[in-house]
Design a protein around this motif. Structure first.
Motif, PDB file in Angstrom:
ATOM      1  N   ARG A 247      -1.963  -1.053  -9.719  1.00 44.01           N
ATOM      2  CA  ARG A 247      -3.219  -1.558 -10.267  1.00 44.01           C
ATOM      3  C   ARG A 247      -4.048  -0.429 -10.866  1.00 44.01           C
ATOM      4  NH1 ARG A 247      -5.963  -6.179  -6.428  1.00 44.01           N
ATOM      5  NH2 ARG A 247      -4.222  -7.662  -6.488  1.00 44.01           N
TER       6      ARG A 247
ATOM      7  N   TRP B 256      -8.867  -0.483  -4.295  1.00 44.94           N
ATOM      8  CA  TRP B 256      -7.480  -0.251  -4.728  1.00 44.94           C
ATOM      9  C   TRP B 256      -7.051   1.156  -4.348  1.00 44.94           C
ATOM     10  CZ3 TRP B 256      -8.094  -2.506 -10.363  1.00 44.94           C
ATOM     11  CH2 TRP B 256      -8.255  -3.896 -10.258  1.00 44.94           C
TER      12      TRP B 256
ATOM     13  N   TRP C 252      -6.470   1.467  -0.684  1.00 45.40           N
ATOM     14  CA  TRP C 252      -5.241   0.777  -0.274  1.00 45.40           C
ATOM     15  C   TRP C 252      -3.989   1.338  -0.968  1.00 45.40           C
ATOM     16  CZ3 TRP C 252      -3.883  -3.639   2.755  1.00 45.40           C
ATOM     17  CH2 TRP C 252      -4.915  -4.032   3.627  1.00 45.40           C
TER      18      TRP C 252
ATOM     19  N   LEU D 215      -3.061   1.179  -4.029  1.00 45.61           N
ATOM     20  CA  LEU D 215      -2.437   0.213  -4.941  1.00 45.61           C
ATOM     21  C   LEU D 215      -2.209   0.883  -6.295  1.00 45.61           C
ATOM     22  CD1 LEU D 215      -4.383  -3.019  -4.000  1.00 45.61           C
ATOM     23  CD2 LEU D 215      -2.278  -2.090  -3.040  1.00 45.61           C
TER      24      LEU D 215
ATOM     25  N   PRO E 105       0.815  -1.205   0.000  1.00 45.61           N
ATOM     26  CA  PRO E 105       0.000   0.000   0.000  1.00 45.61           C
ATOM     27  C   PRO E 105       0.852   1.260   0.000  1.00 45.61           C
ATOM     28  CG  PRO E 105      -0.720  -1.539   1.687  1.00 45.61           C
ATOM     29  CD  PRO E 105       0.597  -2.020   1.178  1.00 45.61           C
TER      30      PRO E 105
END
Lengths: 761, 421, 401
Positions: C62, C54, C57, C59, C9
């Motif tokens: 992604r 996503w 977090w 991310l 993260p």
């Protein structure tokens, strides 16, 4: 018969049309020569009640029988002070569920009237149990719950003794860094408000606090508990050890089969003999007398080392949520292992597929605690990352808003996720999870792992109360591992009268729920001391002034009563005979049924009374093809269910006669013998559901009835009768529609047998 | 104890009954005010309690027995509190009591089956009809008839009606359609407010098809459907065609946890659906129940229940909120749309019936307490606790057991008001 | 079992995303209402629910390689129905912005356009260039009636306004730069989709060009817009702007071609004129401005339906609306005979046009490129699957728990 009885037959509700009232009255006046017998519609009307009152005055009646609608109605109307009032249910049980102007219906009505009159004539005069009682209240546990309970009771004007084993009040709340209070606006965590409470308790002149003390023993009964309070010390370990050994032995015996469990045993440290001179107490202590007890002993953190997958105990940086509270109180959070500052924490639930009910102690607060503790990290470390993994985010009620607020912090990362394993990673720990929102499986590296820990009731490890009861020092446990006995409907009841549990000793609770729970427990304790002072029973037969009397001279020391009383009412005298403690009694009369010598009786409920009712009904000879069945029903659920059948005009055989009992556990073998030798063809028992989710108001009455009936076979063999002549059924109150099918099926069974040969003997 | 210690309890549901009885058994006098013609409130209309699956009537019966025995509790049904003035220790309340329009001697619905007028059965959430004169339900307390005057006035002139009145007379039942409400004034040293909750109005959930799809019902309706004294005598069948249901969907958070409806969690809907799934399975062993949830919230010892239910292979759980419910016009099956979050696929599935787990809305969010100095939170739950003590779901969403605990606690607060602080 | 995933993260990324307009990102509690509320989201791994987590977090990898953020047409149904008020539509929009910035080449241009702090610079560059041109042309704003398309006088005549050559050179270069870096950026984007996309594992591939053609069909017909509910007027609005833009582009192209290559004088002078080319130009301009107007009004009046607006949006609106408005005004004033002011306005118009060309690949303008590519890629990768209705669904045998 020494009672002067007046019988008042209600001809309303179609009773007058359906029955031959003349003949019915003849039963009262002819067979029983009652002083007064009148038939009128609607005796509940004021002018009719006046008639009854006149008769009571002029004829000096001592008992009144109303033969009409169910006793479930007009209770206030049909109460005439000291005069005994009995009700015969001609409406729901006779005319509403049987054909009108029918020979059998008429016989049914007459039998019910007979039984009513016999029952009334068997009432004995007996004063309620009155003794000098004390109205003060003992609270065990000085945590949030205990202190709240103490305050609520004291505010209502009652003297309270508060015992706390720790040197200071406050319990766990002391060691909590912050708390979520559940108070509006629901979105913040605060410093624990425990200090104000402690002050309030210490300042209240009606509360006497014993810190650093434990309860050494409790003997006596509601209104007259004698509590020995002793400074904490090594003695407690010894006592707990003994108690648990005793419990293990007891369980082993029970496992070996009820039989052995029934046979008397002596090796009980707690089994006290009241009449012995009180044992020498050679240690520092204080003795207080109290009327009721609130057990708020709280909880201890669950041991999560059995969650093999989570590495607790293996890695120093894996801690429980309770340990984390202490770490957080130190300010900036650092790693237990090397003291390095913590930048990332994974909060996980103690789930392990190997463990049954893994969350039973944690599910009510786990999520809230994780949210709160995530905030600890974030507020002390702006770069910190808190990862919360939950199976289900549980933030009920307004706590949803607390969840919402905690979400807003960009440094709190949440996902569903079941921990699979915790291991050593490159720069700290690695947590492996499954079923996450980021993929079926994921790994994440963190500095620390915090396991949400369950709250195990303190009673799991020790009796705490250390009761000097014949049945042992413990509060009996329910199937969920807690000590309350009627979860849902009577939330405060336990199997020890006058002792109420509250707070986390009863179930895992948050701060505000503990306070809520404590207030209620305080009221129950107050109720108890008030009621016993008036010689009255407590819940569920609150106000009942009857109590069991034993004709001890005929006792054979079989100890069944002491064993079977669900509430441990009986202690034991040195000679092995039972020692009743009437204020412990809930008046369920299970002991009355357990006694083979029939020596236990209540003023308005006795073996003789029911036996005579059975014998008093008319049994036609075997050629009349009119079988007779006696059905003993629990007055709490089955009896109302029979009423419901009547109210819905469900029809069933007119050959059955229902006899209500306080609890099916009243059933005494002798009644079965009486009935069969009288020529009754079949006997049914209908009681509440039993088992783990028992519905019996007295915990195990219906189960005991079932047990006793399983032992009836020899009686039947002696009489050379088929065992199918006796049936036991479980029926819940809303299953009234099953009554016709149950009854008629039984009649069908009986039709397969010859009539009972003892008819007419 | 002193007779002047009077507690006014408003709301005759399980919380109110408990508060009144507990206070009375602790030596107070209690006045219990209920707006319906019977006590028991919402629980009287439930089939079973979770997790023990025992009948609420069992608990109600024991409480009614305590009431019958206890001369210290006065019960007013069809009554509402108009205003409360005063302060802790000395309140005066005016209570409006509506007439029952019928006098009887604890008669039952069976006694008046020849009643010529019918009305929708509110007790069964309108799923069937009842006679305009009836006993609300067979275990009702007080056990006395109640009449719908308007409905009867419509048929007043008819011969059937006249015949009906006659047959009533014969049974000791007298109708009085022109009876007037009366207003009384009572004094109390404390007030317990327990007016409880109402199910959130499902028609506001426009995407979930209630009212537009025949086979979408709510959880409270499901309780009646499963109850032996319900509109179907306990047959769990589809409203559209009375067919035994084989495949039921439970839609969690229907309105709860939603800023557009009830922003808070109603706490009990998950457990209610678990329980109702068991109803379905017990009624029809071939049936399947499918629960769609965001978070399955089984707190405390209810965890045991959740695990027990999960063991049933035919009770399925899917994490993912149901967003749309539509109807197949031919089969009347319901089509549910959502996302199975763990597999990450959208779901479009048909079911015989869908049950919306609608949440609990405090009645105080709509009808405020007619007294000064009462404060509410943003959702309409009562937060103040001075002299007027809110209890049960008036305070926060609670299960029945907790309501009883809380009501008992309210009784001690009331008791304190009577002794003065 | 899916391949194991190690979460890294990125708190900063989350913060950036929030700063980029995903204000309510963290409010999401993953109920998936959005994925279903969205009518254009595919049935397998639908958006925007997964994008929300996503984003929460952080991310980055992604989210930045996720074609789905471009499949979203910002209709806002998800935000309207979201029970938590997390506004997924805004989150995807913010993600798109970060996509453009992340893949843009040269990357400093990305931040120049993206950072509100650099607004002055972003605006300054075209202004200065144009002013330089005017200055170099002798800073003359002719008086008297405008007799001809002064700006387009063939050199070396100097009685007019400015030297056309400058315009030709500078603007052509700008255009070429714009197109070039757009193409390069898009290529980078395509590659990262191929390598890092988090939505499709394998799947039958389809040929790029056919996918592109299909994608373009979708773009030109605006079919996906039709599915929108909460904000359906955007369908017409966006259609107007879209074709208005194309109309204007075509006009300009033709005129430029006639004039600069063939050296033909512009057909008519003042007044609307009836020559097809002028009609096209004017109609397009009106459509363009009207469409923009609608969007603008809705953004300002009903943000909860139209969705929130970030700096990125406003800058883009500023540029194109400015271009449209100044262009139109210049023409109107010319008809009205206001001379000097017409020139001034025209100068400003030129600045806007230049900005548009320069920032083509870095401003929101680039979405037409990115979206087309993302749609094309999704089609090529067989992203969209329709699972249909499962009647009386029977579960797979439960694995022992």
């Amino acid at each position: 018969m020494d009672h002067k009885i007046g019988v008042y037959i209600d001809t309303g509700y179609g009773i007058g049309e359906a029955l031959d009232i003349e003949a019915l009255s003849a039963v009262a006046t002819g067979e029983f020569k009652v002083a007064v017998c009148k038939a009128e519609p609607y005796w509940n009307e004021p002018e009719k009640l006046a008639i009854i009152r006149n008769d009571i005055a002029n004829e000096s009646l001592t008992a009144v029988i109303i033969a009409g609608p169910s006793p479930r109605v007009f209770q206030q109307e049909f109460s005439f002070g000291e005069v005994i009032t009995e009700r015969v249910n001609l409406r729901e049980h006779v005319v509403w569920s049987h054909p009108a102007n029918d020979e059998d219906t008429q016989m049914l009505a007459e039998d019910y009237l007979r039984m009513g009159i016999i029952k009334t004539s068997k009432y004995v005069d007996r004063e309620p149990f009155m003794e000098e009682t004390d109205k003060s209240i003992l609270v065990i546990g000085g945590g949030v719950t205990g202190m709240t309970a103490a305050l609520e009771a004291a505010k209502a004007g009652y003297q309270v003794y508060l015992v706390e084993k720790e040197p200071r009040l406050g319990g766990w709340a002391n060691s909590f860094h912050k708390v979520f209070t559940g108070q509006p606006p629901y979105d913040e965590i605060k410093d624990s408000p425990i200090q104000e409470k402690i002050k309030a308790v210490n300042d209240h002149d009606k509360i006497k606090v014993f810190t650093g003390n434990r309860v050494f023993s409790i003997s006596g009964a509601p209104g007259m508990f004698d509590v020995i309070i002793r400074p904490d010390g090594p003695w407690i370990e010894k006592l707990v050890k003994e108690q648990n050994e005793w419990l293990a032995a007891k369980k082993a015996k029970e496992a070996a089969g009820g039989e052995e469990a029934e046979t008397p045993k002596t090796a009980e440290p707690a089994a006290a003999a009241e009449e012995e001179p009180p044992e020498e107490i050679d240690f520092a202590h204080e003795t207080v007398r109290v009327g009721a007890i609130i057990l708020a002993a709280g909880w201890r953190p669950e041991d999560v080392s059995n969650r093999k997958n989570l590495g607790y105990g293996q890695y120093p940086d894996v801690v429980t949520s309770v340990e984390f509270e202490e770490i957080a109180t130190k300010g900036k959070i650092s790693r237990p292992s090397d003291g390095k500052p913590v930048n990332s924490i994974a909060f996980v639930e103690a789930i392990d597929d190997e463990v049954k009910h893994p969350l039973q102690y944690a599910s009510s607060v786990g999520s809230l605690v994780a949210l709160k503790q995530a905030h600890y990290l974030r507020s002390t470390n702006p770069e910190g990352k808190a990862f919360i993994f939950y199976e289900n985010m549980r933030t009920p009620g307004q706590y949803e808003k607390f969840y919402q607020t905690m979400q807003d912090d960009p440094g709190v990362f949440m996902s569903r996720g079941v921990p699979v394993a915790v291991g050593n990673g490159t720069a700290g720990l690695t947590v492996e999870l499954k079923d996450t929102l980021l993929g079926e499986q994921m790994k994440i590296g963190v500095d620390m792992v915090v396991i949400s820990t369950g709250m195990v009731p303190a009673t799991k490890d020790s009796a705490i109360l250390n009761l000097k009861y014949r049945q042992g020092p413990f509060l009996p446990e329910n199937p969920y591992g807690f000590t309350d006995s009627h979860f849902i409907c009577f939330p405060y009841e336990t199997q020890r009268t006058g002792i109420y549990v509250a707070g986390c000793v009863r179930m895992p609770l948050d701060f505000q729920s503990c306070e809520l729970d404590a207030a209620g427990a305080a009221l129950k304790a107050i109720q108890c001391v008030e009621l016993v002072a008036q010689g009255k029973a407590v819940h569920p037969r609150a106000g009942d002034q009857s109590y069991p009397e034993l004709m001890i001279t005929r006792c054979t020391q079989c100890k069944r009563c002491t064993e079977e009383c669900p509430f441990g009412m009986y202690d034991e005298k040195p000679d092995g005979t039972p020692l009743p403690n009437p204020t412990r009694c809930r008046r369920c009369a299970i002991c009355m049924g357990s006694c083979p010598e029939r020596i236990i009786s209540f003023r308005d409920h006795s073996v003789d009374m029911i036996g005579s009712m059975v014998k008093g009904m008319h049994v036609p000879d075997e050629y009349s093809e009119k079988p007779r069945v006696v059905v003993f029903v629990c007055e709490n659920d089955a009896y109302p269910a029979v009423d419901m059948a009547g109210i819905n005009r469900l029809q069933y055989s007119s050959f059955v006669r229902f006899i209500p009992l306080r609890c099916l556990g009243n059933i005494n073998m002798v009644w079965i013998a009486d009935a069969l030798s009288k020529g009754i063809d079949g006997i049914m028992l209908i009681g509440c559901k039993y088992g783990d989710d028992y519905q019996c108001h007295f915990v195990k009455g219906s189960e005991l009835a079932q047990y006793r009936m399983s032992k009836i076979s020899e009686t039947l063999q002696r009489l050379v009768l088929e065992s199918e002549r006796i049936e036991v059924h479980q029926l819940s109150i809303d299953e009234y529609h099953r009554i016709p099918e149950i009854v008629d099926a039984f009649m069908e069974t009986l039709s397969g047998f010859d009539p009972n040969p003892y008819k007419g003997f | 104890m002193a007779g002047d210690k009077t507690v006014l309890v408003v709301g005759g549901g399980i919380s109110g009954i408990t508060a009144a009885l507990e206070a009375a058994e602790a030596g107070c006098k209690a006045i219990l005010v209920e707006k319906e013609p019977y006590l028991g409130g919402r629980v009287a209309r439930m089939n079973k309690y979770f997790p023990k699956l025992c009948p609420p009537n069992c608990g109600l019966e024991i409480n009614f027995r305590r009431l019958r025995k206890n001369p210290d509790v006065t019960v007013y049904t069809l009554a509402t509190v108009e205003s409360i003035t005063g302060a802790p220790g000395a309140y005066t309340a005016t209570i409006k009591i509506s007439p029952r329009y019928v006098r009887d001697h604890t008669a039952t619905s069976k006694c008046v089956e020849d009643c010529p007028a019918e009305i929708p059965n509110d007790f069964n959430y309108g799923m069937d009809k009842v006679h305009a004169v009836r006993l609300p339900y067979e275990m009702a307390y007080p056990m006395s008839l109640v009449a719908d005057a308007q409905a009867l006035k419509k048929v007043e002139g008819t011969a059937e009606y006249k015949a009906f009145v006659e047959s009533c007379k014969a049974k000791g039942i007298e109708l009085d359609l022109d009876a007037q409400p009366e207003t009384i004034e009572v004094k109390a040293s404390s007030v317990v407010w327990a007016t409880g909750w109402r199910p959130y109005d499902p028609t506001k959930l426009d995407k979930l098809g209630f009212g537009t799809c025949a086979n979408v019902i709510t959880n409270v309706m499901m309780e009646r459907l499963a109850a032996a004294n319900g509109p179907t005598k306990g047959e769990i069948v589809r409203p559209s065609d009375g067919k035994k249901v084989n495949n039921v969907a439970f839609v969690q958070c229907a309105g709860s946890r939603d800023r557009n409806h009830l922003p808070y969690c109603s706490s009990i809907c998950c457990l209610a659906s678990l329980k109702q799934a068991v109803y379905v399975r017990e009624y029809n062993p071939d049936a399947r129940a499918h629960i769609f949830y965001i978070d399955l919230r089984a707190y405390g010892r209810f965890e045991f229940f959740y695990e027990k239910v999960r063991e049933d292979e035919n009770i399925l759980f899917t994490k993912g909120k149901i967003v749309n419910i539509t109807e197949d016009p031919k089969t009347k099956d319901v089509i549910l749309e959502g996302e199975d979050i763990l597999s990450g696929e959208k779901i479009r599935r048909t079911f015989d019936m869908a049950v919306l787990a609608t949440g609990m809305q405090p009645n105080t969010s709509i009808e405020k307490i007619p007294a000064a100095g009462v404060s509410y939170d943003e959702f309409g739950f009562v937060i103040s606790d001075q002299g007027i003590h809110a209890t049960g779901v008036t305070k926060r969403p609670m299960d029945v057991g907790t309501c009883m605990q809380d009501a008992t606690g309210a009784a001690v607060k009331a008791l304190q008001d009577t002794v003065g602080r | 079992m899916a391949k194991e995933f190690v979460a890294q993260p990125d708190l900063q990324f989350t913060k950036d995303l929030i700063a980029a307009g995903a204000t309510d990102l963290k409010k999401c509690y993953q109920c998936a209402t959005c994925s279903v509320a969205c009518r254009i989201s595919p049935d397998n791994r639908p958006f925007p629910r997964k994008e929300m987590i996503w984003g929460q977090w952080g991310l980055k990898e992604r989210l930045l390689n996720d074609p789905d953020v471009w499949l979203c047409h910002q209709c806002n149904d998800c935000s309207v129905q979201c029970p938590r008020g997390a506004n997924p539509a805004d989150v995807l929009k913010a993600a798109r912005k970060m996509n453009i910035q992340n893949h843009s080449w040269p990357s400093f241009m990305g931040s120049l356009v993206g950072e509100s702090s650099l607004f002055v610079l972003a605006v300054g560059i075209p202004v200065i260039i144009v002013l330089l041109i005017v200055y170099a042309s002798g800073w003359s704003f002719p008086e008297g009636p405008v007799v001809k398309y002064t700006a387009h006088h063939l050199p070396p005549e100097r009685d007019g306004f400015i030297w056309v050559r400058f315009i030709q050179v500078v603007f052509t270069l700008a255009l070429l730069f714009g197109i070039a870096s757009l193409v390069i950026s898009l290529k980078r984007y395509w590659n990262s989709l191929e390598t890092y996309n988090p939505v499709v594992e394998g799947g039958p591939r389809r040929d790029f060009w056919t996918s592109l053609v299909e994608a373009l069909k979708e773009v030109f017909t605006h079919v996906t817009f039709k599915d929108c509910e909460a904000n359906n007027i955007r369908y017409s609005a966006h259609l107007l702007v879209f074709y208005g833009m194309i109309g204007l582009a075509v006009t300009t192209a033709i005129v430029a071609f006639n004039f600069d290559i063939l050296g033909l004088k512009p057909p008519s002078l003042n007044g609307p004129g009836t020559v097809p080319i002028k009609v096209l130009g004017n109609v397009s301009a009106i459509a363009f401005v009207v469409g923009l107007g609608i969007m603008l009004v809705r953004r300002l009046t009903v943000p909860d339906q139209a969705g929130g607006s970030s700096y990125f949006d406003w800058l883009f609106i500023f540029f194109i609306f400015g271009t449209g408005a100044t262009g139109l005004l210049t023409e109107l004033i010319r008809w009205a005979g206001g001379v000097g002011s017409a020139y001034v306005l025209y100068t400003i118009h030129l600045m806007f046009v230049l900005a548009l060309l320069l920032y083509l690949p870095f401003s929101k303008f680039a979405h037409l490129g990115y979206r087309t590519i993302a749609i094309a890629w999704s089609k090529a990768a067989g992203r969209k699957i329709d699972l249909g209705v499962k009647p009386n669904y029977t579960p797979p045998a439960k694995s022992a728990e």
